[in-house]
Write an enzyme that holds these catalytic residues in place. Structure first.
Site, PDB file in Angstrom:
ATOM      1  N   HIS A  36       0.766  -1.092   0.117  1.00 42.05           N
ATOM      2  CA  HIS A  36       0.093   0.156   0.074  1.00 42.05           C
ATOM      3  C   HIS A  36       0.834   1.287  -0.102  1.00 42.05           C
ATOM      4  O   HIS A  36       1.665   1.415   1.090  1.00 42.05           O
ATOM      5  CB  HIS A  36      -1.020  -0.169   1.227  1.00 42.05           C
ATOM      6  CG  HIS A  36      -1.945   1.116   1.256  1.00 42.05           C
ATOM      7  ND1 HIS A  36      -3.149   1.058   0.827  1.00 42.05           N
ATOM      8  CD2 HIS A  36      -1.927   2.236   1.720  1.00 42.05           C
ATOM      9  CE1 HIS A  36      -3.779   2.030   0.931  1.00 42.05           C
ATOM     10  NE2 HIS A  36      -2.924   2.896   1.604  1.00 42.05           N
ATOM     11  N   MET A  40       0.950  11.512  -1.359  1.00 41.85           N
ATOM     12  CA  MET A  40       0.207  12.899  -1.077  1.00 41.85           C
ATOM     13  C   MET A  40       0.972  14.192  -1.611  1.00 41.85           C
ATOM     14  O   MET A  40       2.257  14.087  -1.681  1.00 41.85           O
ATOM     15  CB  MET A  40       0.572  12.848   0.700  1.00 41.85           C
ATOM     16  CG  MET A  40      -0.081  11.442   1.535  1.00 41.85           C
ATOM     17  SD  MET A  40       0.065  11.831   3.316  1.00 41.85           S
ATOM     18  CE  MET A  40      -0.409  10.273   3.491  1.00 41.85           C
ATOM     19  N   HIS A  69      -2.503   4.424  -3.469  1.00 40.20           N
ATOM     20  CA  HIS A  69      -3.534   5.302  -2.692  1.00 40.20           C
ATOM     21  C   HIS A  69      -2.987   6.697  -3.090  1.00 40.20           C
ATOM     22  O   HIS A  69      -2.344   7.435  -2.139  1.00 40.20           O
ATOM     23  CB  HIS A  69      -3.687   5.004  -1.442  1.00 40.20           C
ATOM     24  CG  HIS A  69      -4.674   5.795  -0.489  1.00 40.20           C
ATOM     25  ND1 HIS A  69      -4.674   5.885   0.934  1.00 40.20           N
ATOM     26  CD2 HIS A  69      -5.706   6.720  -1.053  1.00 40.20           C
ATOM     27  CE1 HIS A  69      -5.871   6.584   1.239  1.00 40.20           C
ATOM     28  NE2 HIS A  69      -6.320   7.019   0.136  1.00 40.20           N
ATOM     29  N   MET A  71      -3.745  10.484  -2.740  1.00 38.91           N
ATOM     30  CA  MET A  71      -4.260  11.292  -2.029  1.00 38.91           C
ATOM     31  C   MET A  71      -3.826  12.717  -2.262  1.00 38.91           C
ATOM     32  O   MET A  71      -2.818  13.684  -1.754  1.00 38.91           O
ATOM     33  CB  MET A  71      -4.074  11.332  -0.238  1.00 38.91           C
ATOM     34  CG  MET A  71      -4.658  10.199   0.043  1.00 38.91           C
ATOM     35  SD  MET A  71      -4.301   9.697   1.820  1.00 38.91           S
ATOM     36  CE  MET A  71      -3.125   8.518   1.456  1.00 38.91           C
ATOM     37  N   MET A 140     -11.549   4.815   4.112  1.00 37.78           N
ATOM     38  CA  MET A 140     -10.807   5.197   5.263  1.00 37.78           C
ATOM     39  C   MET A 140     -11.594   5.265   6.626  1.00 37.78           C
ATOM     40  O   MET A 140     -12.265   5.809   6.513  1.00 37.78           O
ATOM     41  CB  MET A 140     -10.262   6.715   4.688  1.00 37.78           C
ATOM     42  CG  MET A 140      -9.228   6.526   3.521  1.00 37.78           C
ATOM     43  SD  MET A 140      -7.945   7.670   3.660  1.00 37.78           S
ATOM     44  CE  MET A 140      -7.079   7.140   4.739  1.00 37.78           C
ATOM     45  N   ASP A 178      -8.294   1.325   5.566  1.00 30.81           N
ATOM     46  CA  ASP A 178      -7.070   2.131   5.675  1.00 30.81           C
ATOM     47  C   ASP A 178      -7.163   3.103   6.828  1.00 30.81           C
ATOM     48  O   ASP A 178      -8.117   4.034   6.830  1.00 30.81           O
ATOM     49  CB  ASP A 178      -7.113   2.883   4.364  1.00 30.81           C
ATOM     50  CG  ASP A 178      -5.506   3.347   4.009  1.00 30.81           C
ATOM     51  OD1 ASP A 178      -5.417   4.096   3.241  1.00 30.81           O
ATOM     52  OD2 ASP A 178      -4.735   3.510   5.152  1.00 30.81           O
TER      53      ASP A 178
HETATM   54  C1  DX5 Z   1      -3.460   7.465   6.151  1.00 32.02           C
HETATM   55  C2  DX5 Z   1      -2.617   6.318   5.274  1.00 32.02           C
HETATM   56  C3  DX5 Z   1      -2.684   4.965   6.255  1.00 32.02           C
HETATM   57  C4  DX5 Z   1      -1.776   5.054   7.237  1.00 32.02           C
HETATM   58  C5  DX5 Z   1      -1.992   3.589   7.966  1.00 32.02           C
HETATM   59  O1  DX5 Z   1      -3.677   8.602   5.479  1.00 32.02           O
HETATM   60  O2  DX5 Z   1      -3.466   6.371   4.244  1.00 32.02           O
HETATM   61  O3  DX5 Z   1      -2.045   3.853   5.272  1.00 32.02           O
HETATM   62  O4  DX5 Z   1      -0.613   4.863   6.852  1.00 32.02           O
HETATM   63  O5  DX5 Z   1      -1.284   3.533   9.137  1.00 32.02           O
HETATM   64  P1  DX5 Z   1      -1.816   3.667  10.607  1.00 32.02           P
HETATM   65  O6  DX5 Z   1      -1.925   2.328  11.095  1.00 32.02           O
HETATM   66  O7  DX5 Z   1      -0.562   4.409  11.300  1.00 32.02           O
HETATM   67  O8  DX5 Z   1      -3.092   4.171  10.646  1.00 32.02           O
HETATM   68 ZN    ZN Z   2      -3.729   4.663   2.250  1.00 27.03          ZN
END
Ligand code: DX5
Ligand code: ZN
Length: 226
Positions: A36, A40, A69, A71, A140, A178
């Site tokens: 994953h 960002m 993913h 974002m 999410m 997630d």
């Molecule tokens: C948040 C991310 C998640 C996060 C998951 O924006 O998409 O993948 O890293 O890790 P934890 O377990 O720290 O929430």
């Molecule tokens: Zn993610």
């Protein structure tokens, strides 16, 4: 009816960047299902993380498919940079696209499977007409943007509602969860119908703990529910 095998997707933004090769070897040896990769851009979310070059390193460093993913805001401009990796699934948040179905079609035209990521504040109504176009929905359970956050409890029932809708419609769509996928939250997430768990700092990458032991612990936990 036998439950689908639950898949594990380590959240690579939480990985130990000084030992990436060793971790990829461990993931291949222990058999995780996706990597994953949180992308960002500092606009859609107030944080920066990984990019296309990092995805290229992961893609060349293991045979594990990428679960990218996005974002980011300008999703149509950047999809081609992420959707060409063999076996990848690429998800984005539909509120950033004027025409999300066209954006999903762009992902597929670049060779990847298409996914949708659902912010904790948004309901299934916002993605109902996208579901026939996707292979995965990333639900999410924290606000997008940072690891180490706490579950937003009202996001949990969405998993169950989505699982019921997908099954009722006869769609082949994986439900990925997630955010704060922790030892405490995993049973409820699986009970609700999660198919893929994004494993980050709340589970396998818990600081100071052994990664291999935590992967085994997670596999034991999901095998009990499969
Ligand atoms: C948040 C991310 C998640 C996060 C998951 O924006 O998409 O993948 O890293 O890790 P934890 O377990 O720290 O929430
Ligand atoms: Zn993610």
């Amino acid at each position: 009816m036998a439950r689908k095998r639950i898949k594990i997707a380590p959240s690579m933004m939480c990985a130990d960047f000084l030992n990436m090769k060793g971790q990829l070897e461990l993931f291949e040896r222990t058999g995780v299902d996706y990597l994953h990769v949180d992308i960002m851009d500092g606009h859609y979310v107030p944080n920066f993380t990984l990019g296309p070059d990092f995805c290229r390193v992961l893609d060349g460093g293991s045979s594990i498919p990428l679960d990218i993913h996005l974002m980011i805001e300008d999703v149509d401009r950047y999809i081609p940079d992420f959707a060409g990796f063999e076996g990848a699934v690429v998800s984005f948040h539909p509120e950033v696209s004027y025409h999300p179905i066209r954006s999903l079609q762009l992902i597929k035209s670049c060779g990847a499977r298409a996914g949708i990521a659902l912010d904790p504040a948004l309901g299934l109504e916002s993605i109902r007409y996208l579901l026939p176009e996707v292979s995965l929905v990333c639900v999410m359970t924290v606000n997008p943007g940072y690891a180490g956050q706490t579950l937003i409890p009202q996001a949990l029932p969405k998993i169950k509602e989505l699982a019921g809708y997908i099954s009722g419609q006869g769609l082949q769509v994986e439900i990925e969860v997630d955010g704060n996928v922790s030892w405490q939250n995993i049973p409820d997430m699986l009970e609700a119908g999660a198919d893929v768990l994004v494993a980050g700092s709340s589970s396998i990458f818990k600081s100071g703990e052994d990664l291999e032991e935590n992967i085994q612990r997670l596999k034991n936990l999901v095998n009990k529910k499969s």
